[in-house]
Design a protein around this motif. Sequence first.
Motif, short mmCIF file in Angstrom:
data_model
loop_
_atom_site.label_atom_id
_atom_site.label_comp_id
_atom_site.label_asym_id
_atom_site.label_seq_id
_atom_site.Cartn_x
_atom_site.Cartn_y
_atom_site.Cartn_z
N ALA A 53 5.79 30.13 -34.63
CA ALA A 53 5.09 31.35 -34.22
C ALA A 53 6.06 32.51 -33.99
O ALA A 53 5.72 33.68 -34.22
N ILE A 59 0.80 33.58 -36.61
CA ILE A 59 0.63 32.26 -35.99
C ILE A 59 0.43 32.42 -34.48
O ILE A 59 1.16 33.14 -33.81
N GLU A 60 -0.58 31.74 -33.95
CA GLU A 60 -0.80 31.64 -32.52
C GLU A 60 -0.78 30.16 -32.12
O GLU A 60 -1.16 29.30 -32.92
#
Length: 322
Positions: A53, A59-60
């Motif tokens: 991330a 991206i989480e």
Amino acid sequence: MTSIDLIIPCYNYAHYLPQCVDSALGQDVDGLRVLIIDNASTDKSVEVARRLAEKDSRIEVICHETNLGPHASFNEGIDRARADCFMILCADDILAPGSLRRGIEVLEHCPEAAIVLGASSEPFVGDIPPELEPQPEGWSLLRGHDYIEQCCRAAGQNSGAHAILIRTSVQKLAGHYRASLTHMDDLEMVMRLACIGSVARLRGALVVQRMHATNQLSALWDDRRRDLQEREAAFNSFFCQEGWNIAGSKRLHRTARRRIAETAFWSAASHFYRGKGSAGLGLLRYSLGLDPTLVVFPPVDHLFRTHGALRRMAAVVSGESR
């Protein structure tokens, strides 16, 4: 621009997670969000996810403090979905090259399509090579009811619903995965989704599966009766709930149970021939419990109707599969 939320549930898959995420980030699509939901992994999955991330803002990462089971991750992903499209990708699998673009193009071109499935492909045992063969272009469309009937007629075989690209609005209507269905929850869900709209199927694979000892489906590899019981449970759940009022629901449910019974019957014969009497007896009892008429009229037509059945039977008789 069609956006997509890609949900990656993860539990102790630190080794596989980078390749899974890379396969998503490498797709030629805009509006992509990758949501990794870690289910209290005890390996380095969280560390790997956070490192990924940090390198990409798409991206989480969500981390559960306790193990809530896989369905909790699936359903949290559904609740958090906000993009036009939605998909769950297992952390030990990867997206086929270009598959998201092809799937999204189908949904953009065909408004009546509620979901997109990929063509069935042989899973990889162990590592998936970094370079895969290009997938064929093209797709076909099937009415939702016709797809459900197809599932019922092939109830004893693989459903091909391991991964589903879905309009988020359709997924919200269909609701959550059912935790009572341990292994065949995707089969039940895809039939629920098919009640809402048509089903598109790509000529190429959507996802490349990886088979390994810690895979969730590994529990079914050597237990054919349990595999078939899980399939039966998925059809029972569907036809007792969302599918009860579709056209011909009782006939379709009977068809599914009959196909599962036929599969169990011939699987029992195979087990007996290979000297696995106890497992064979269990399968035979299960088969006749679903359809007692099979003891009088063995389902010979099943061998001709089911893809590969005659070849597998010949392999058993010749001793190749012993």
